[in-house]
Design a protein around this motif. Structure first.
Motif, PDB file in Angstrom:
ATOM      1  N   ALA A 142       0.831  -1.207   0.000  1.00 19.32           N
ATOM      2  CA  ALA A 142       0.000   0.000   0.000  1.00 19.32           C
ATOM      3  C   ALA A 142       0.866   1.258   0.000  1.00 19.32           C
ATOM      4  N   ASP A 143       2.003   1.213   0.716  1.00 18.43           N
ATOM      5  CA  ASP A 143       2.937   2.355   0.720  1.00 18.43           C
ATOM      6  C   ASP A 143       3.482   2.604  -0.695  1.00 18.43           C
ATOM      7  N   ILE A 144       3.841   1.506  -1.380  1.00 16.40           N
ATOM      8  CA  ILE A 144       4.357   1.622  -2.754  1.00 16.40           C
ATOM      9  C   ILE A 144       3.272   2.187  -3.672  1.00 16.40           C
ATOM     10  N   TRP A 145       2.048   1.686  -3.505  1.00 19.89           N
ATOM     11  CA  TRP A 145       0.899   2.174  -4.298  1.00 19.89           C
ATOM     12  C   TRP A 145       0.711   3.677  -4.095  1.00 19.89           C
ATOM     13  N   ARG A 146       0.767   4.119  -2.833  1.00 20.86           N
ATOM     14  CA  ARG A 146       0.600   5.550  -2.546  1.00 20.86           C
ATOM     15  C   ARG A 146       1.761   6.357  -3.119  1.00 20.86           C
ATOM     16  N   MET A 147       2.986   5.819  -3.025  1.00 18.46           N
ATOM     17  CA  MET A 147       4.165   6.509  -3.559  1.00 18.46           C
ATOM     18  C   MET A 147       4.014   6.755  -5.056  1.00 18.46           C
ATOM     19  N   TYR A 148       3.607   5.701  -5.782  1.00 19.60           N
ATOM     20  CA  TYR A 148       3.466   5.855  -7.238  1.00 19.60           C
ATOM     21  C   TYR A 148       2.324   6.806  -7.599  1.00 19.60           C
ATOM     22  N   THR A 149       1.208   6.711  -6.883  1.00 18.00           N
ATOM     23  CA  THR A 149       0.083   7.599  -7.212  1.00 18.00           C
ATOM     24  C   THR A 149       0.463   9.058  -6.969  1.00 18.00           C
ATOM     25  N   ARG A 150       1.176   9.337  -5.899  1.00 14.16           N
ATOM     26  CA  ARG A 150       1.632  10.710  -5.620  1.00 14.16           C
ATOM     27  C   ARG A 150       2.594  11.187  -6.703  1.00 14.16           C
ATOM     28  N   HIS A 151       3.528  10.307  -7.081  1.00 10.74           N
ATOM     29  CA  HIS A 151       4.509  10.654  -8.108  1.00 10.74           C
ATOM     30  C   HIS A 151       3.806  10.952  -9.437  1.00 10.74           C
ATOM     31  N   ILE A 152       2.841  10.110  -9.791  1.00 12.81           N
ATOM     32  CA  ILE A 152       2.111  10.263 -11.060  1.00 12.81           C
ATOM     33  C   ILE A 152       1.274  11.540 -11.051  1.00 12.81           C
ATOM     34  N   GLU A 153       0.666  11.863  -9.912  1.00 15.26           N
ATOM     35  CA  GLU A 153      -0.115  13.108  -9.800  1.00 15.26           C
ATOM     36  C   GLU A 153       0.780  14.324 -10.024  1.00 15.26           C
ATOM     37  N   ARG A 154       1.980  14.293  -9.457  1.00 13.04           N
ATOM     38  CA  ARG A 154       2.898  15.438  -9.596  1.00 13.04           C
ATOM     39  C   ARG A 154       3.362  15.614 -11.038  1.00 13.04           C
ATOM     40  N   ILE A 155       3.575  14.494 -11.743  1.00 11.63           N
ATOM     41  CA  ILE A 155       3.993  14.569 -13.142  1.00 11.63           C
ATOM     42  C   ILE A 155       2.870  15.095 -14.027  1.00 11.63           C
ATOM     43  N   GLY A 156       1.620  14.793 -13.617  1.00 11.27           N
ATOM     44  CA  GLY A 156       0.477  15.215 -14.432  1.00 11.27           C
ATOM     45  C   GLY A 156      -0.102  14.093 -15.269  1.00 11.27           C
ATOM     46  N   TRP A 157       0.331  12.843 -15.008  1.00  9.69           N
ATOM     47  CA  TRP A 157      -0.254  11.699 -15.700  1.00  9.69           C
ATOM     48  C   TRP A 157      -1.594  11.338 -15.054  1.00  9.69           C
ATOM     49  N   LYS A 158      -2.306  10.391 -15.649  1.00 12.95           N
ATOM     50  CA  LYS A 158      -3.591   9.935 -15.126  1.00 12.95           C
ATOM     51  C   LYS A 158      -3.516   8.465 -14.757  1.00 12.95           C
ATOM     52  N   ILE A 159      -4.315   8.080 -13.773  1.00 15.15           N
ATOM     53  CA  ILE A 159      -4.365   6.690 -13.305  1.00 15.15           C
ATOM     54  C   ILE A 159      -5.771   6.140 -13.515  1.00 15.15           C
ATOM     55  N   GLU A 160      -5.827   4.900 -13.986  1.00 17.08           N
ATOM     56  CA  GLU A 160      -7.104   4.196 -14.121  1.00 17.08           C
ATOM     57  C   GLU A 160      -6.950   2.861 -13.410  1.00 17.08           C
ATOM     58  N   ILE A 161      -7.642   2.692 -12.271  1.00 16.99           N
ATOM     59  CA  ILE A 161      -7.537   1.448 -11.493  1.00 16.99           C
ATOM     60  C   ILE A 161      -8.294   0.345 -12.226  1.00 16.99           C
ATOM     61  N   LEU A 162      -7.592  -0.756 -12.492  1.00 18.20           N
ATOM     62  CA  LEU A 162      -8.199  -1.899 -13.170  1.00 18.20           C
ATOM     63  C   LEU A 162      -8.643  -2.961 -12.180  1.00 18.20           C
ATOM     64  N   SER A 163      -7.891  -3.120 -11.094  1.00 18.61           N
ATOM     65  CA  SER A 163      -8.218  -4.140 -10.108  1.00 18.61           C
ATOM     66  C   SER A 163      -7.523  -3.808  -8.788  1.00 18.61           C
TER      67      SER A 163
END
Length: 239
Positions: free
Chosen positions: A65-86
Motif C-alpha cells: 500500500a505504501d508503494i501504491w501511494r508513492m506511485y500515485t503521488r509521483h504520477i499526480e505530480r507529473i500530471g499523468w492519469k491513473i485508471e484502477i483496473l483491479s
C-alpha cells in the motif's frame, strides 16, 4: 600547449586544469553511452503497473500500500492519469494486489525500471515488541498493448462469468458480473470483478491479458535474438 609552455607558473596551472578536464571527459563519455542506444519503440506507450504483496503477512500488504501511494503521488505530480483496473484490499490499510493503468507521455519508458522485488526492513505497525521485520512486494510494469501489436482470436479465449465476491453492494454478490478469461494457447488466466458491469470487467481483463501477452511475445523474441547472437559469436573464425 599551455602545459608545455616555457612559463613555469602557466605550465603548472595548465597541467592542473588538464587533469580536471580528463576526469570530466570520462564522466561525459559515460553519460553519452546510454544516449547512443536506439530508443525502445515501446517507451512511448501507456503502461499497466501491477503491485502485489509478497512475503511478510499484513506488513507486506501495508508495504504494498505504501508503494501504491508513492506511485500515485509521483504520477499526480507529473500530471499523468491513473485508471484502477483491479484492487484487492487487506487488513490494517494494506493491499494484497493492485493493478492500474498509467496514461501519460512515455509512461512505460519512465516506469519500466521500477519492476522487480522491492524490500523493506523496519519496525512495522503490526509489531508490538519493537523488532525489525523484513517484508517484500513485487512490481511489474507492462507496456499497454495495441490492437496492431497482436491479434487475439475469439476461438483462443474461454470466457467464464461468475458472481463477484467481497463487500456487498448493488452489483456485488447479486449478479454474475465478474469475468475470468483464459487464453487457451498459453494457459494465461486473468480475472476481473472490480467494475460494476460484466462488459466493463471483460474490457479490463482483455486489456491486462493483451499487455501480458505482449510482454511474453517480447521476451520470446529477445531470447531468440540472444540465441542467434551467441550462435554467430561461436561460429566466427578468421576465414
Amino acid at each position: 600547449e599551455l602545459a608545455s609552455s616555457d612559463d613555469a607558473e602557466m605550465a603548472a596551472e595548465a597541467r592542473a586544469e588538464t587533469a580536471v578536464l580528463e576526469i570530466s571527459i570520462k564522466a561525459i563519455e559515460e553519460e553519452l553511452k546510454p544516449l547512443l542506444l536506439p530508443p525502445d519503440p515501446l517507451n512511448d506507450r501507456n503502461c499497466i503497473l501491477e503491485i502485489r504483496a509478497g512475503t511478510g503477512g499484513d506488513e507486506a500488504a501495508i508495504f504494498a500500500a505504501d508503494i501504491w501511494r508513492m506511485y500515485t503521488r509521483h504520477i499526480e505530480r507529473i500530471g499523468w492519469k491513473i485508471e484502477i483496473l483491479s484492487m484487492s484490499e487487506a487488513t490494517l490499510g494494506g493491499v494484497k494486489e493492485v493493478i492500474f493503468k498509467i496514461v501519460g507521455a512515455s509512461a512505460f519508458g519512465e516506469m519500466r525500471w521500477e519492476s522487480g522485488v522491492h524490500r523493506v526492513q523496519r519496525v512495522p505497525a503490526t509489531e508490538a515488541a519493537g523488532r525489525i521485520h523484513t517484508s517484500a512486494a513485487t512490481v511489474a510494469v507492462l507496456p499497454e498493448a495495441e490492437e496492431i501489436d497482436l491479434r487475439i482470436e475469439d476461438k483462443d479465449l474461454r470466457i467464464d462469468v461468475f458472481r463477484a465476491s467481497g463487500p456487498g453492494g448493488q452489483s456485488v454478490n447479486t449478479t454474475d458480473s465478474a469475468v475470468r478469461i483464459t487464453h487457451l494457447p498459453t494457459g494465461l488466466v486473468v480475472s476481473q470483478q472490480d467494475q460494476k458491469s460484466q462488459l466493463q470487467n471483460k474490457e479490463s481483463a482483455l486489456r491486462i491479458l493483451r499487455a501480458r501477452l505482449l510482454v511474453d511475445a517480447q521476451e520470446k523474441a529477445d531470447a531468440i535474438a540472444s540465441a542467434e547472437r551467441k550462435s554467430q559469436v561461436r561460429t566466427v573464425d578468421r576465414s
